[in-house]
Design a protein around this motif. Structure first.
Motif, short mmCIF file in Angstrom:
data_model
loop_
_atom_site.label_atom_id
_atom_site.label_comp_id
_atom_site.label_asym_id
_atom_site.label_seq_id
_atom_site.Cartn_x
_atom_site.Cartn_y
_atom_site.Cartn_z
N ARG A 1 20.94 -88.17 2.44
CA ARG A 1 21.81 -88.55 3.55
C ARG A 1 21.04 -88.27 4.84
O ARG A 1 20.72 -87.11 5.13
N CYS B 1 25.43 -91.38 10.81
CA CYS B 1 24.84 -91.35 9.47
C CYS B 1 24.26 -92.73 9.16
O CYS B 1 24.88 -93.76 9.48
N LEU C 1 23.60 -95.76 6.90
CA LEU C 1 24.09 -96.41 5.69
C LEU C 1 23.34 -97.72 5.52
O LEU C 1 23.20 -98.50 6.47
N ILE D 1 23.60 -94.42 0.99
CA ILE D 1 22.48 -93.67 1.54
C ILE D 1 21.21 -94.05 0.76
O ILE D 1 21.28 -94.68 -0.29
N ILE E 1 28.16 -88.23 1.42
CA ILE E 1 28.80 -88.95 2.53
C ILE E 1 30.13 -88.26 2.91
O ILE E 1 30.42 -88.03 4.08
#
Ligand SMILES: [Zn+2]
Length: 304
Positions: free
Chosen positions: A167, A174, A176, A189, A286
Motif C-alpha cells: 500500500r 493512497c 490505487l 494496490i 486498504i
C-alpha cells in the motif's frame, strides 16, 4: 490451529493407518474448486474417511495436513472422478472456486484450504523428476516427491512462490491502480512476484518503480497471507512515496491514481470503485488506511 505434525509425515505406518481410520477427515478439492461447508463462516467441508473410501479415488494420493484436536486431516483431489461419482460429497457441501469469493474468511480456515490446495497442486505437477524425467514417488505423506532413478535420486520439495503487495501512500492519499485483467471497477494496490536473487524489500521497490514510476521514502512489513492460486504467499508492506508523480507502465498497469479517503468512500458507495475481496490482504491494507482517520477521531482524550 492445525498441528502440522511434521515428524509423523515420514512415519509410513502412522500415515497409512490414519488414511484409513474411521475418525480421519478429508478436505476435498476438484482441481482448483474446494468443497466448502454449506454454513457460514466459510470453511472447508469435513468429509469422513468412510465417505472418501467409497468414492473410487486412491487415498494413497491424499496429502497429510496435520492433526486437529487429535484427528488426522488429509486432502484429496477428486477431479479425476466423473461427476456422478462425486455425488456423495454434495451432502457435505458444494464445490466453489476460491478466487471469486468476496466474503472475509477466517485465517485458520483459509490456511487449511491453502495448505491443501498448494500440496495437491504441487504433487499433481511434480509427477516427473525435473532433473531426469523419471516418474516420481510420493514420500512423507505428500511433502516430498522422490526420484527413484539410482542415477539421479533427487528429492523434490513443495514450493511456495512469494509475491509482495504494498500500500503506497503520499500524505493523505493512497495509490490505487488497475490491471487490464481486473473485473470492471476494480482498483487495488501494487503487487508482483519476487524474482530470484531479490530481497522482499527490493521486490517491492522494483515493482513500484516499474509499474507506477514511484520511489519509496519509507517501507515496512505488515503481514503475510497464503494465496492458494495455487502456491503463492502474499507478503504485505506499507510505504510512503517520495513524490506523487505517477508514470504507469501501460503493460501490467493500465491506470493508477491517488485517492483520498473521502473519494474512496464516495466511489465505493456509488459503485464506480470496486475494492479487492474482503478475504485478501490487499483489502486489509486498504481498510486499515481507510479506518485510520476514524481511529484518530476516536482516540481517547489526552490525559496530560
Ligand atoms: Zn531424477
Amino acid at each position: 490451529m492445525i498441528d502440522r505434525s511434521d515428524p509423523r509425515r515420514a512415519d509410513d505406518s502412522f500415515v497409512d493407518a490414519a488414511r484409513h481410520a474411521a475418525e480421519s477427515c478429508y478436505v476435498v478439492y476438484a482441481g482448483s474448486d474446494a468443497l466448502l461447508a454449506p454454513s457460514l463462516p466459510i470453511a472447508p467441508a469435513s468429509v469422513p474417511e468412510c465417505v472418501v473410501a467409497k468414492l473410487g479415488v486412491d487415498t494413497a494420493d491424499s496429502v497429510f495436513l496435520g492433526l486437529l484436536d487429535g484427528v488426522a486431516w488429509f486432502a484429496i483431489d477428486v477431479a479425476g472422478l466423473p461427476e456422478e461419482a462425486r455425488a456423495p460429497l454434495l451432502g457435505f457441501g458444494r464445490f466453489v472456486a476460491l478466487g471469486p469469493i468476496q466474503d472475509p474468511i477466517d485465517g485458520e480456515a483459509w490456511s487449511l484450504l491453502a495448505q491443501a490446495r498448494a500440496l495437491l497442486a504441487w504433487n499433481a505437477r511434480t509427477q516427473y523428476c525435473s532433473a531426469c524425467g523419471a516418474p516420481t514417488e510420493m514420500r512423507d505423506a505428500g511433502y516430498v516427491r522422490a526420484c527413484p532413478s539410482p542415477a539421479c535420486g533427487v528429492l523434490h520439495f513443495p514450493r511456495t512462490d512469494p509475491a509482495v503487495i504494498v500500500r503506497v501512500t503520499h500524505e493523505d492519499r493512497c495509490l490505487l491502480a488497475r490491471q487490464p485483467a481486473y473485473r470492471p471497477g476494480l482498483r487495488s494496490i501494487v503487487a508482483g512476484f519476487v524474482e530470484p536473487g531479490e530481497s522482499l524489500e527490493d521486490a517491492v521497490r522494483r515493482e513500484v518503480k516499474e509499474e507506477v514510476g514511484l520511489d519509496l521514502a519509507t517501507l515496512s512489513y505488515v503481514g503475510s497471507q497464503p494465496w492458494p492460486f495455487p502456491t503463492s504467499l502474499m507478503v504485505g508492506f506499507v510505504a510512503e512515496s517520495v513524490g506523487d508523480e505517477i508514470r504507469v507502465d501501460g503493460r501490467e498497469i493500465e491506470s493508477a491514481e491517488w485517492m483520498t479517503r473521502d473519494a474512496v468512500r464516495r466511489e465505493t458507495q456509488s459503485g464506480a470503485l470496486v475494492l479487492a475481496s474482503a478475504k485478501s490482504i490487499a483489502r486489509r491494507l486498504i481498510d486499515d488506511w481507510l479506518n485510520a482517520d476514524e481511529d484518530l477521531g476516536a482516540a481517547p482524550p489526552n490525559q496530560g
